[in-house]
Write a protein that holds these residues in place. Sequence first.
Motif, PDB file in Angstrom:
ATOM      1  N   ILE A 304       0.878  -1.151   0.024  1.00  0.00           N
ATOM      2  CA  ILE A 304       0.093  -0.129   0.076  1.00  0.00           C
ATOM      3  C   ILE A 304       0.966   1.109   0.007  1.00  0.00           C
ATOM      4  CG2 ILE A 304      -1.701   1.351   1.280  1.00  0.00           C
ATOM      5  CD1 ILE A 304      -2.701  -1.434   2.490  1.00  0.00           C
ATOM      6  N   GLU A 305       2.130   1.184   0.882  1.00  0.00           N
ATOM      7  CA  GLU A 305       2.876   2.273   0.989  1.00  0.00           C
ATOM      8  C   GLU A 305       3.352   2.826  -0.508  1.00  0.00           C
ATOM      9  OE1 GLU A 305       4.619   3.523   5.426  1.00  0.00           O
ATOM     10  OE2 GLU A 305       5.762   2.012   4.069  1.00  0.00           O
ATOM     11  N   VAL A 306       3.788   1.773  -1.076  1.00  0.00           N
ATOM     12  CA  VAL A 306       4.562   1.766  -2.470  1.00  0.00           C
ATOM     13  C   VAL A 306       3.548   2.386  -3.360  1.00  0.00           C
ATOM     14  CG1 VAL A 306       5.431   0.250  -4.317  1.00  0.00           C
ATOM     15  CG2 VAL A 306       6.191   0.027  -2.067  1.00  0.00           C
ATOM     16  N   VAL A 307       2.512   1.776  -3.476  1.00  0.00           N
ATOM     17  CA  VAL A 307       1.388   2.329  -4.319  1.00  0.00           C
ATOM     18  C   VAL A 307       1.073   3.863  -4.066  1.00  0.00           C
ATOM     19  CG1 VAL A 307      -1.010   2.131  -5.183  1.00  0.00           C
ATOM     20  CG2 VAL A 307       0.454   0.065  -4.817  1.00  0.00           C
ATOM     21  N   ALA A 308       0.563   4.203  -2.732  1.00  0.00           N
ATOM     22  CA  ALA A 308       0.352   5.418  -2.322  1.00  0.00           C
ATOM     23  C   ALA A 308       1.405   6.590  -2.350  1.00  0.00           C
ATOM     24  CB  ALA A 308      -0.292   5.296  -1.092  1.00  0.00           C
ATOM     25  N   ARG A 309       2.420   6.092  -1.897  1.00  0.00           N
ATOM     26  CA  ARG A 309       3.462   7.215  -1.746  1.00  0.00           C
ATOM     27  C   ARG A 309       4.825   6.838  -2.479  1.00  0.00           C
ATOM     28  NH1 ARG A 309       3.414   7.525   4.749  1.00  0.00           N
ATOM     29  NH2 ARG A 309       1.445   7.855   5.263  1.00  0.00           N
ATOM     30  N   GLY A 310       4.894   5.543  -3.280  1.00  0.00           N
ATOM     31  CA  GLY A 310       6.013   5.393  -4.041  1.00  0.00           C
ATOM     32  C   GLY A 310       7.479   4.942  -3.128  1.00  0.00           C
ATOM     33  N   LYS A 311       7.338   4.774  -1.993  1.00  0.00           N
ATOM     34  CA  LYS A 311       8.379   4.266  -1.233  1.00  0.00           C
ATOM     35  C   LYS A 311       7.841   3.510  -0.202  1.00  0.00           C
ATOM     36  CE  LYS A 311      11.492   7.914  -2.165  1.00  0.00           C
ATOM     37  NZ  LYS A 311      12.353   9.205  -1.397  1.00  0.00           N
ATOM     38  N   ALA A 312       8.874   2.471   0.119  1.00  0.00           N
ATOM     39  CA  ALA A 312       8.233   1.588   1.252  1.00  0.00           C
ATOM     40  C   ALA A 312       9.286   1.933   2.552  1.00  0.00           C
ATOM     41  CB  ALA A 312       8.540   0.174   0.848  1.00  0.00           C
ATOM     42  N   SER A 313       8.563   1.968   3.731  1.00  0.00           N
ATOM     43  CA  SER A 313       9.161   2.632   5.019  1.00  0.00           C
ATOM     44  C   SER A 313       9.180   1.516   5.950  1.00  0.00           C
ATOM     45  CB  SER A 313       8.467   3.857   5.575  1.00  0.00           C
ATOM     46  OG  SER A 313       7.229   3.526   6.120  1.00  0.00           O
ATOM     47  N   MET A 314      10.259   1.862   6.716  1.00  0.00           N
ATOM     48  CA  MET A 314      10.557   0.843   7.835  1.00  0.00           C
ATOM     49  C   MET A 314       9.415   1.065   8.867  1.00  0.00           C
ATOM     50  SD  MET A 314      12.637  -1.451   9.110  1.00  0.00           S
ATOM     51  CE  MET A 314      10.964  -2.335   9.936  1.00  0.00           C
ATOM     52  N   LEU A 315       9.005   2.271   8.907  1.00  0.00           N
ATOM     53  CA  LEU A 315       7.768   2.558  10.010  1.00  0.00           C
ATOM     54  C   LEU A 315       6.500   1.804   9.694  1.00  0.00           C
ATOM     55  CD1 LEU A 315       6.488   3.947  12.581  1.00  0.00           C
ATOM     56  CD2 LEU A 315       6.149   6.036  11.054  1.00  0.00           C
ATOM     57  N   GLY A 316       6.332   1.698   8.067  1.00  0.00           N
ATOM     58  CA  GLY A 316       5.303   1.051   7.558  1.00  0.00           C
ATOM     59  C   GLY A 316       5.607  -0.331   7.815  1.00  0.00           C
ATOM     60  N   ALA A 317       6.537  -0.963   7.733  1.00  0.00           N
ATOM     61  CA  ALA A 317       6.793  -2.563   7.955  1.00  0.00           C
ATOM     62  C   ALA A 317       6.547  -2.791   9.169  1.00  0.00           C
ATOM     63  CB  ALA A 317       8.143  -2.710   7.533  1.00  0.00           C
ATOM     64  N   ALA A 318       6.955  -1.838  10.377  1.00  0.00           N
ATOM     65  CA  ALA A 318       6.848  -2.256  11.663  1.00  0.00           C
ATOM     66  C   ALA A 318       5.307  -1.892  12.017  1.00  0.00           C
ATOM     67  CB  ALA A 318       7.628  -1.148  12.473  1.00  0.00           C
ATOM     68  N   SER A 319       4.538  -1.132  11.538  1.00  0.00           N
ATOM     69  CA  SER A 319       3.090  -0.814  11.836  1.00  0.00           C
ATOM     70  C   SER A 319       2.405  -2.147  11.243  1.00  0.00           C
ATOM     71  CB  SER A 319       2.725   0.411  11.050  1.00  0.00           C
ATOM     72  OG  SER A 319       3.488   1.407  11.577  1.00  0.00           O
ATOM     73  N   GLY A 320       2.774  -2.420   9.877  1.00  0.00           N
ATOM     74  CA  GLY A 320       2.412  -3.823   9.554  1.00  0.00           C
ATOM     75  C   GLY A 320       2.415  -4.793  10.341  1.00  0.00           C
ATOM     76  N   MET A 321       3.534  -5.222  10.923  1.00  0.00           N
ATOM     77  CA  MET A 321       3.920  -6.151  11.699  1.00  0.00           C
ATOM     78  C   MET A 321       3.021  -6.269  13.086  1.00  0.00           C
ATOM     79  SD  MET A 321       7.591  -6.927  13.675  1.00  0.00           S
ATOM     80  CE  MET A 321       8.310  -6.636  12.087  1.00  0.00           C
ATOM     81  N   VAL A 322       3.024  -5.061  13.634  1.00  0.00           N
ATOM     82  CA  VAL A 322       2.031  -5.066  14.650  1.00  0.00           C
ATOM     83  C   VAL A 322       0.227  -5.320  14.486  1.00  0.00           C
ATOM     84  CG1 VAL A 322       1.186  -3.658  16.753  1.00  0.00           C
ATOM     85  CG2 VAL A 322       3.447  -3.527  15.853  1.00  0.00           C
ATOM     86  N   ALA A 323       0.163  -4.796  13.238  1.00  0.00           N
ATOM     87  CA  ALA A 323      -1.446  -4.902  12.852  1.00  0.00           C
ATOM     88  C   ALA A 323      -1.561  -6.538  12.678  1.00  0.00           C
ATOM     89  CB  ALA A 323      -1.617  -4.125  11.527  1.00  0.00           C
ATOM     90  N   GLY A 324      -0.699  -6.976  11.825  1.00  0.00           N
ATOM     91  CA  GLY A 324      -0.940  -8.611  11.812  1.00  0.00           C
ATOM     92  C   GLY A 324      -0.933  -9.116  13.069  1.00  0.00           C
ATOM     93  N   LEU A 325      -0.204  -9.207  14.122  1.00  0.00           N
ATOM     94  CA  LEU A 325      -0.091  -9.557  15.322  1.00  0.00           C
ATOM     95  C   LEU A 325      -1.518  -9.379  15.884  1.00  0.00           C
ATOM     96  CD1 LEU A 325       3.794  -8.848  16.169  1.00  0.00           C
ATOM     97  CD2 LEU A 325       2.632 -11.091  15.837  1.00  0.00           C
ATOM     98  N   VAL A 326      -1.833  -8.158  16.070  1.00  0.00           N
ATOM     99  CA  VAL A 326      -3.209  -7.831  16.744  1.00  0.00           C
ATOM    100  C   VAL A 326      -4.296  -8.582  16.186  1.00  0.00           C
ATOM    101  CG1 VAL A 326      -4.912  -5.877  17.110  1.00  0.00           C
ATOM    102  CG2 VAL A 326      -2.283  -5.578  17.374  1.00  0.00           C
ATOM    103  N   ALA A 327      -4.349  -8.590  14.636  1.00  0.00           N
ATOM    104  CA  ALA A 327      -5.454  -9.253  14.119  1.00  0.00           C
ATOM    105  C   ALA A 327      -5.484 -10.677  14.453  1.00  0.00           C
ATOM    106  CB  ALA A 327      -5.396  -9.105  12.479  1.00  0.00           C
ATOM    107  N   VAL A 328      -4.569 -11.303  14.401  1.00  0.00           N
ATOM    108  CA  VAL A 328      -4.486 -12.903  14.491  1.00  0.00           C
ATOM    109  C   VAL A 328      -4.624 -13.247  15.938  1.00  0.00           C
ATOM    110  CG1 VAL A 328      -1.941 -13.470  15.027  1.00  0.00           C
ATOM    111  CG2 VAL A 328      -3.361 -14.920  13.639  1.00  0.00           C
ATOM    112  N   THR A 329      -4.684 -12.528  16.918  1.00  0.00           N
ATOM    113  CA  THR A 329      -4.675 -12.694  18.264  1.00  0.00           C
ATOM    114  C   THR A 329      -5.793 -13.372  18.698  1.00  0.00           C
ATOM    115  OG1 THR A 329      -3.060 -10.941  19.079  1.00  0.00           O
ATOM    116  CG2 THR A 329      -4.670 -11.769  20.552  1.00  0.00           C
ATOM    117  N   PRO A 330      -7.087 -12.876  18.373  1.00  0.00           N
ATOM    118  CA  PRO A 330      -8.212 -13.546  18.752  1.00  0.00           C
ATOM    119  C   PRO A 330      -8.533 -14.914  17.883  1.00  0.00           C
ATOM    120  CG  PRO A 330      -8.811 -11.556  17.481  1.00  0.00           C
ATOM    121  CD  PRO A 330      -7.251 -11.575  17.678  1.00  0.00           C
ATOM    122  N   ALA A 331      -7.867 -15.055  16.795  1.00  0.00           N
ATOM    123  CA  ALA A 331      -8.081 -16.199  15.791  1.00  0.00           C
ATOM    124  C   ALA A 331      -6.840 -17.131  15.876  1.00  0.00           C
ATOM    125  CB  ALA A 331      -8.221 -15.571  14.300  1.00  0.00           C
ATOM    126  N   ALA A 332      -5.995 -16.998  16.620  1.00  0.00           N
ATOM    127  CA  ALA A 332      -4.828 -17.884  16.411  1.00  0.00           C
ATOM    128  C   ALA A 332      -5.125 -19.329  16.489  1.00  0.00           C
ATOM    129  CB  ALA A 332      -3.873 -17.295  17.572  1.00  0.00           C
TER     130      ALA A 332
END
Length: 461
Positions: A304-332
Motif C-alpha cells: 500500500i505504501e509503495v502504491v500510495a507514496r512510491g516508497k516503502a518505509s521501515m515505519l510502515g513495515a513495523a506498523s504492518g507487523m503489529v497490525a498482523g499480530l493484533v488481528a491474529v490474536t483472537p483467531a490464532a
Amino acid sequence: MQIPTSLKTAARTALVGTLALTALGTVMAFAQEAAPAAADAAAAAAPAPADVMEKGDVAWMLTSSLLVLFMALPGLALFYGGLVRAKNMLSVLMQCTMIVALVIVIWTFWGYSMAFGDAPSPYWGGLGKAFLAGVTPESMAATFTKGVVIPEYVFIVFQMTFACITPALIVGAFAERIKFSAVLLFVALWVTVVYFPIAHMVWDSDGLIYGWGALDFAGGTVVHINAGIAALVGALVIGKRTGYGKDNMAPHSMTLTMVGASILWVGWFGFNAGSNLEANGGAALAMINTFTATAGAILAWVIIEVVARGKASMLGAASGMVAGLVAVTPAAGFVGPVGAIALGAIASVICYFFVAVVKIKLGYDDSLDVFGIHGVGGIVGALGTGIFNAESLGGIGYGDMSVGAQVWTQFLAVSVTVIWCGVGSLVLYKLVDLLVGLRPTVEAERQGLDLTSHGEVAYHS
C-alpha cells in the motif's frame, strides 16, 4: 395300561432337565439385566480418574509467561520509545516499567480474584481469591482438555502478564503529554474497573461473553480492543500535543522501533501459542498463524505504501507487523495458516486507512496510533475470527454455529467491550484529571518529560 419303569425314568429325567434349563435361562437373563446396573454402581463407587499435570505443559507455560513479559519489557517500551522525540524517550520507558510493576501488585492483591475468582457471576469473579487466598503450589487450574491441568500459580502468572501489557499499550496514544502521576493513577483504576471485568466476561467459564460462545483465543477484545478504545478516549480527553501539526514530531530512532517491534513479534508467540495452555497441536496451530498472519500484514502494508507514496518505509513495515499480530490474536487457535495470511492482510489495509486517512481527517492526536492499529486491528480480527474459523476456509470449525451466527456473536462481544471500555475510560480520565490533573504545563511539555518528570535524559551529546 402299565407304563414301563424305563419310560417313567426317562420322563422324569427329561422333566428335570427341562426345569433345570428353564431355571438356568432365567438366572442368565437376570444376570444380563443386572450386569449394567452393577457396573454403573461399581463405576459410581470407584474414585474418579486423577487429573493429569504434564511437565511439558508446565514448562511451555512458564516459557510463554516470560515471552509475554519480554513483549512489554523491553519490547513495547523500545517500540514506543523509538517513536517519540528524544526528549521524551525515558518518560515512555519509565511509564511502561512502572505500569508492569504496579499491575503485578494489583493483580496479586485483587485482580486475579476479580477476573478468575469463584463467584458465579457473569461480570466478575468476586473477591474470594483476593491476595491469592487458598492458592498453594498444589492448586491446579484447568486447561482446554478434560482432566489435564497446570499449577494455578502458572496460570496466575501467565494471565498476569496480559494484565500488565494491556494498559502499557494505552500510553502510546497520549505519549509526550501526560503527567507521570496521572498515568499510574489511571492505570490502577482502569485495570480494576475495565480490564478485570472484561477478562472475566470473555475468558472465565461463568463470564457473560464466554457464555455466548464468542471466540477470543488470546485477547482481541480483552487486550487490543480494550486498549485501543481507552487510547482513543484518552487522546480526545487529553488533547493534542503542544505544537502538533507545526513542530517536527518524527520518531527519533527507527532503529529502536525496529528492535522493539521484533521483540514484540518474538514475544507474541508466548502470547498466542501460550494461550492454548498446553504444548500440543493447538499451540502449534497458534504458532504458525502468528508467523503467517504477520507476514501477510507486513507485505500488505508495504505494498500500500509503495502504491500510495512510491516508497516503502521501515515505519510502515513495523506498523504492518503489529497490525498482523493484533488481528491474529483472537483467531490464532481457530483459523488455518492460509486464512491467517488473508486476515492479517485485510487488517493491515484497514489499519493503514485509519492511520493515514481517518486520523488526519478527524484531527485527533493518537501519538503512536494505538487506536488505529490495536483498536481497529482488534475489531477486524475479532470479526474476522467468526469468518475464517469456518472449515470451508481452512478453520477448525470450533462450535456448532453457522458463520453468520458466529460473526453476530463476535459483533456482540466487540460491542460490549467498546461500550464498557469507552464509558468506563471516559469516567476514569475525568476523575484522574480532577484529582491530580492529566497534563503537565506547556513549558514542561516543550522542555520534554524526561527532564521535567524524571530529572534525567536519554542521551548526552
